[in-house]
Design an enzyme around this catalytic site. Structure first.
Site, short mmCIF file in Angstrom:
data_model
loop_
_atom_site.label_atom_id
_atom_site.label_comp_id
_atom_site.label_asym_id
_atom_site.label_seq_id
_atom_site.Cartn_x
_atom_site.Cartn_y
_atom_site.Cartn_z
N GLU A 149 -65.53 -42.93 3.54
CA GLU A 149 -63.51 -42.52 4.03
C GLU A 149 -63.80 -41.44 4.74
OE1 GLU A 149 -65.11 -43.41 1.24
OE2 GLU A 149 -64.33 -42.62 -0.69
N ASP B 125 -61.36 -36.28 3.44
CA ASP B 125 -61.54 -37.42 2.52
C ASP B 125 -60.36 -38.60 1.74
OD1 ASP B 125 -64.46 -38.22 1.26
OD2 ASP B 125 -62.75 -38.71 0.10
N ILE B 126 -60.15 -39.73 2.37
CA ILE B 126 -58.73 -40.05 1.79
C ILE B 126 -59.25 -40.31 0.66
CG2 ILE B 126 -57.88 -41.95 2.04
CD1 ILE B 126 -59.25 -42.82 4.74
#
Lengths: 278, 277
Positions: B148, B105-106
């Site tokens: 994301e 996950d960004i």
């Protein structure tokens, strides 16, 4: 910055089967798949049946292809069908060629990150119903140390661990022994070494496993874990032939070296487990 | 890519034009499909007159492709990923192979969108996707899980390699300089959680992703830009223990007296040949 974390340790499975039933149950397990665990279970069951015992093999391995292939037996009804209410328990129990009974778990045995209490209860209830009908129940667990395997093993008074001299099989066997000692506080595990090249190799391997355990595990433990060598099964071409024919050794080649080894194993299992436990 | 039987069915139907069960292109409402595909530069439709079957097949293939890919990044979408994950679960259950699932996950992605706009956000997603694919082997699958969040399946990944690969991904993403406008270049970091499929056991998509998600949560809670991988059970055997375990293979076997090197290696060979449980 990377860290390896331990899985939650809440998976410790406590034995919950009543003592009287539990004393008849032997878990047959292996650290690694492909070491002949199912072959040993089936042939041991047949050898025990020959000694006049009422034997049930409960395949708690999800690889249900194994036991039926070894026995050339294709049960349509499994424990899974019993759990889901599709079938009655007695219809799921099949007579195997060696004179013993077989019950397959079927696809019910999958990963349970936290083994659901209702599945456990179902399983225990069925065990309590089944076990009194037999002198001995061999619980053929899956390979490895998943929660399902640990749960299955927790229902047994004795553990018979099958390994081969192959390094990966030994490593996995050792890891399994460690986990069973740590999580289930087992004090003894019975070991059978399959596919040995020479008589005595298996004894040497069990001794080796014990030495590593003593050095790395038992030294800090109040309950040292003891391995009991139950026998070697020689690498024997007759085994492969029996498997190809989908027969038990007792059917295909009762006089072969591996068959004799299994007969000896059965006698040891009977005196160690049944007479002792009764 | 998709069912050949469907192709046979249609080509058969189109060929036997006198059959009353035949499918005529003119009877089908293909406008929506065509409109979808017109916006997708990768699919160019042949003329329907030349061969109706080829025309239909191209439409079907292109729709399959569309339904399996994430349009923004070109990665596998969640539907395709779940399909692959199921296949891995079946295979691990029988083979005991070591397969790692990573969920990534960004970090603070919302801030990117809020500060630089959604177009910048899209550019970041595309750059990170490319980077992820470059970090893994061709046999691995990277997918956009949604928003994301990304996921990767790494088949045949021994437990000692998992953290190395995940760490490589983390470093590569952190090192990216993403140009979001002529004057602006931004950097992002990624948090990674991983879990192995339980060996020899049939897992489920839900349980497996849940375990990886738990590790991702730990990575986020520990301050982000981190890798957490669930320790694989059954590998808790140290190098020292292994050394002692196999001492007899290398130095002769004290219990049996002789030099066991040759005999033991033949035992290994036999045991591999005899495998049949």
């Amino acid at each position: 910055m990377s860290e390896v974390s331990n899985p939650p340790q809440d998976a410790v499975v406590e034995p919950t089967l009543a003592l009287k039933s539990r004393s008849k149950v032997i878990a047959v397990t292996s650290g690694k798949g492909g070491v002949g665990k199912t072959f040993v279970s089936a042939n041991l069951a047949s050898a025990l049946a020959k000694r006049g015992l009422r034997v049930l093999v409960l395949d708690a391995d999800l690889g249900l292809a194994n036991l039926d292939v070894v026995l050339n037996l294709y049960p349509k009804i499994t424990l899974h069908d019993v759990f889901t209410g599709k079938s009655k328990l007695e219809d799921a129990i099949y007579k195997a060629p060696g004179g013993f009974s077989v019950l397959l778990a079927g696809s019910g045995m999958v990963e349970y990150s936290r083994l659901a209490p209702e599945v456990r209860d179902d399983f225990l209830r069925i065990m309590e119903t089944l076990v009194p009908n037999y002198d001995i129940v061999l619980l053929d667990t899956g390979a490895g140390i998943s929660d399902v395997v640990l749960f299955a093993v927790s229902m047994a008074s004795e553990v018979l661990l099958v390994a081969t001299p192959e390094p990966t099989a030994l490593t996995d066997a050792y890891a399994t022994i460690k986990v069973l000692g740590a999580q289930q506080k087992r004090q003894s595990i019975r070991v059978v070494i399959n596919q040995v090249a020479r008589t005595g190799d298996g004894t040497a391997i069990t001794t080796q496993l014990q030495q590593v355990l003593d050095r790395f595990v038992n030294k800090d433990s109040e309950h040292p874990l003891k391995l009991i060598h139950m026998g070697d099964i020689p690498a024997d071409p007759a085994v492969r032939q029996a498997i190809m024919k989908r027969q038990l050794l007792a059917q295909s080649d009762p006089g072969c070296a591996a068959a004799l080894a299994i007969t000896q194993l059965a006698s040891k299992v009977e005196s160690a487990v049944i007479k002792h436990g009764a | 890519m998709f069912p050949p039987r469907l192709f046979q069915l249609i080509s058969y139907s189109v060929a036997s034009a006198t059959d009353s069960s035949v499918i005529r292109l003119s009877d089908l409402r293909l406008d929506d499909a065509r409109a979808l595909l017109e916006h997708d530069p990768s699919s160019e439709l042949p003329s329907p007159e030349a061969s109706p079957a080829v025309y239909m097949q191209t439409i079907l293939d292109a729709l399959c492709e569309l339904s399996l890919r994430d349009p923004l990044t070109g990665l596998s979408n969640r539907r395709h990923f779940n399909h692959l994950l199921n296949r891995e679960i079946e295979s691990v259950a029988r083979s005991g192979e070591s397969v790692l699932l990573l969920i990534m996950d960004i970090d603070h992605f919302k801030k990117v969108n809020d500060t630089y706009g959604h177009h910048a956000g899209d550019l970041v997603l595309q750059a990170v996707s490319k980077c992820l694919e470059a970090c893994v082997r061709p046999m691995d699958t990277v997918s956009r899980f949604g928003g994301e969040e990304f996921a990767a399946i790494l088949p045949n990944c021994p437990s000692s390699f998992g953290p190395v690969v995940a760490e490589r991904i983390r470093e590569a993403v952190a090192a990216l300089a993403i140009t979001v406008s002529p004057s602006e270049t931004i950097q992002v970091t990624i948090s990674i959680g991983g879990a192995y499929a339980p060996e020899w056991v049939r897992s489920t998509i839900e349980l497996w992703t849940e375990r990886a998600d738990e590790q991702l949560y730990r990575a986020k809670s520990a301050g982000r830009n981190r890798v957490f991988i669930e320790e694989q059970r059954g590998v808790a055997v140290s190098a020292d223990e292994k050394g002692m375990l196999f001492g007899h293979l290398l130095f002769g076997d004290p219990a049996s007296g002789g030099v066991a090197g040759d005999a033991s290696s033949s035992a290994v060979a036999d045991s591999e040949m005899n495998r049949a449980n």
